[in-house]
Design a protein around this motif. Structure first.
Motif, PDB file in Angstrom:
ATOM      1  N   LEU A  35       0.840  -1.189   0.000  1.00  0.00           N
ATOM      2  CA  LEU A  35       0.000   0.000   0.000  1.00  0.00           C
ATOM      3  C   LEU A  35       0.877   1.241   0.000  1.00  0.00           C
ATOM      4  CD1 LEU A  35      -2.647  -1.053   2.670  1.00  0.00           C
ATOM      5  CD2 LEU A  35      -2.916  -1.066   0.196  1.00  0.00           C
ATOM      6  N   GLY A  36       0.354   2.346  -0.437  1.00  0.00           N
ATOM      7  CA  GLY A  36       1.085   3.605  -0.454  1.00  0.00           C
ATOM      8  C   GLY A  36       1.683   3.889  -1.810  1.00  0.00           C
ATOM      9  N   GLN A  37       1.871   5.156  -2.101  1.00  0.00           N
ATOM     10  CA  GLN A  37       2.289   5.599  -3.422  1.00  0.00           C
ATOM     11  C   GLN A  37       3.653   5.066  -3.858  1.00  0.00           C
ATOM     12  OE1 GLN A  37       2.132   9.838  -3.102  1.00  0.00           O
ATOM     13  NE2 GLN A  37       0.002   9.929  -3.684  1.00  0.00           N
ATOM     14  N   GLY A  38       4.611   5.043  -2.990  1.00  0.00           N
ATOM     15  CA  GLY A  38       5.950   4.624  -3.397  1.00  0.00           C
ATOM     16  C   GLY A  38       6.656   5.709  -4.181  1.00  0.00           C
ATOM     17  N   GLN A  39       7.633   5.322  -4.970  1.00  0.00           N
ATOM     18  CA  GLN A  39       8.456   6.265  -5.724  1.00  0.00           C
ATOM     19  C   GLN A  39       8.017   6.372  -7.182  1.00  0.00           C
ATOM     20  OE1 GLN A  39      10.828   8.259  -4.481  1.00  0.00           O
ATOM     21  NE2 GLN A  39      10.170   7.494  -2.497  1.00  0.00           N
ATOM     22  N   GLY A  68      -4.661   9.443  -9.957  1.00  0.00           N
ATOM     23  CA  GLY A  68      -3.268   9.827  -9.778  1.00  0.00           C
ATOM     24  C   GLY A  68      -2.395   9.547 -10.980  1.00  0.00           C
ATOM     25  N   TRP A  69      -2.782   8.580 -11.791  1.00  0.00           N
ATOM     26  CA  TRP A  69      -2.019   8.192 -12.974  1.00  0.00           C
ATOM     27  C   TRP A  69      -2.972   8.008 -14.141  1.00  0.00           C
ATOM     28  CZ3 TRP A  69       3.249   7.764 -12.825  1.00  0.00           C
ATOM     29  CH2 TRP A  69       3.850   7.636 -11.575  1.00  0.00           C
ATOM     30  N   GLU A  95      -3.302   6.693  -4.648  1.00  0.00           N
ATOM     31  CA  GLU A  95      -2.618   5.818  -3.689  1.00  0.00           C
ATOM     32  C   GLU A  95      -2.118   4.501  -4.280  1.00  0.00           C
ATOM     33  OE1 GLU A  95      -1.649   6.490  -0.575  1.00  0.00           O
ATOM     34  OE2 GLU A  95      -2.397   8.507  -0.884  1.00  0.00           O
ATOM     35  N   THR A  96      -2.281   4.283  -5.572  1.00  0.00           N
ATOM     36  CA  THR A  96      -1.784   3.058  -6.189  1.00  0.00           C
ATOM     37  C   THR A  96      -0.263   3.043  -6.107  1.00  0.00           C
ATOM     38  OG1 THR A  96      -3.639   3.027  -7.727  1.00  0.00           O
ATOM     39  CG2 THR A  96      -1.724   1.683  -8.307  1.00  0.00           C
ATOM     40  N   ASP A 135       5.133   0.960  -8.122  1.00  0.00           N
ATOM     41  CA  ASP A 135       5.670  -0.220  -8.808  1.00  0.00           C
ATOM     42  C   ASP A 135       4.590  -1.000  -9.551  1.00  0.00           C
ATOM     43  OD1 ASP A 135       4.886  -0.810  -6.191  1.00  0.00           O
ATOM     44  OD2 ASP A 135       6.367  -2.389  -5.948  1.00  0.00           O
ATOM     45  N   ILE A 136       3.341  -0.868  -9.150  1.00  0.00           N
ATOM     46  CA  ILE A 136       2.242  -1.490  -9.899  1.00  0.00           C
ATOM     47  C   ILE A 136       2.005  -0.717 -11.190  1.00  0.00           C
ATOM     48  CG2 ILE A 136      -0.250  -1.928  -9.874  1.00  0.00           C
ATOM     49  CD1 ILE A 136       0.121  -2.606  -6.866  1.00  0.00           C
ATOM     50  N   VAL A 137       2.025   0.615 -11.096  1.00  0.00           N
ATOM     51  CA  VAL A 137       1.891   1.445 -12.295  1.00  0.00           C
ATOM     52  C   VAL A 137       3.082   1.198 -13.220  1.00  0.00           C
ATOM     53  CG1 VAL A 137       1.685   3.804 -13.167  1.00  0.00           C
ATOM     54  CG2 VAL A 137       0.586   3.183 -11.013  1.00  0.00           C
ATOM     55  N   ALA A 138       4.291   1.089 -12.641  1.00  0.00           N
ATOM     56  CA  ALA A 138       5.499   0.833 -13.435  1.00  0.00           C
ATOM     57  C   ALA A 138       5.383  -0.472 -14.203  1.00  0.00           C
ATOM     58  CB  ALA A 138       6.734   0.816 -12.537  1.00  0.00           C
ATOM     59  N   ALA A 139       4.798  -1.487 -13.593  1.00  0.00           N
ATOM     60  CA  ALA A 139       4.617  -2.771 -14.286  1.00  0.00           C
ATOM     61  C   ALA A 139       3.659  -2.621 -15.464  1.00  0.00           C
ATOM     62  CB  ALA A 139       4.116  -3.833 -13.310  1.00  0.00           C
TER      63      ALA A 139
END
Length: 117
Positions: free
Chosen positions: A24-28, A76-77, A97-98, A101-105
């Protein structure tokens, strides 16, 4: 072994119902943005600190909106691929809040499906 009835005619062990931990959480956001090269993509950071990336041919777009995309409910994206005369394009949205690294994938997979003409 304990058997738990889940619905009529279906039973499972409590082990199968164990809890999981989810990222969970936005990450980088750099996990997403580092996938774009200056040779193939344009990058713009606007006055709200939103980041916009588009392919040089204009058919791919990725937007990062850390405070949410204006006019949406927490988007957010945004990833979009423009269609052609023969095939429709598509778009994908992720919540603020996604995890990045999920968006990156998802971005990596979209980029993998592209090819130079």
């Amino acid at each position: 072994m304990t058997i738990v009835a889940v619905s009529p005619g279906f039973a499972t062990s409590t082990e199968a119902l164990r809890l999981r931990e989810w990222k969970l959480g936005q990450g980088q956001p750099t996990l997403v943005m580092d996938q774009f090269s200056a040779d193939d993509f344009n990058l713009v950071v606007d006055d709200r600190a939103d980041v916009h990336v588009n392919s040089k041919d204009g058919r791919f777009y990725c937007g990062y909106f850390p405070l949410g995309r204006p006019g949406t409910d927490g988007e957010g994206w945004k990833i979009a691929v423009t269609g052609t005369a023969r095939a429709r394009g598509y778009q994908i949205s992720f919540d603020v809040e996604t995890p990045a690294d999920i968006v990156a994938a998802a971005v990596a997979r979209v980029l993998e499906t592209s090819r130079r003409l």
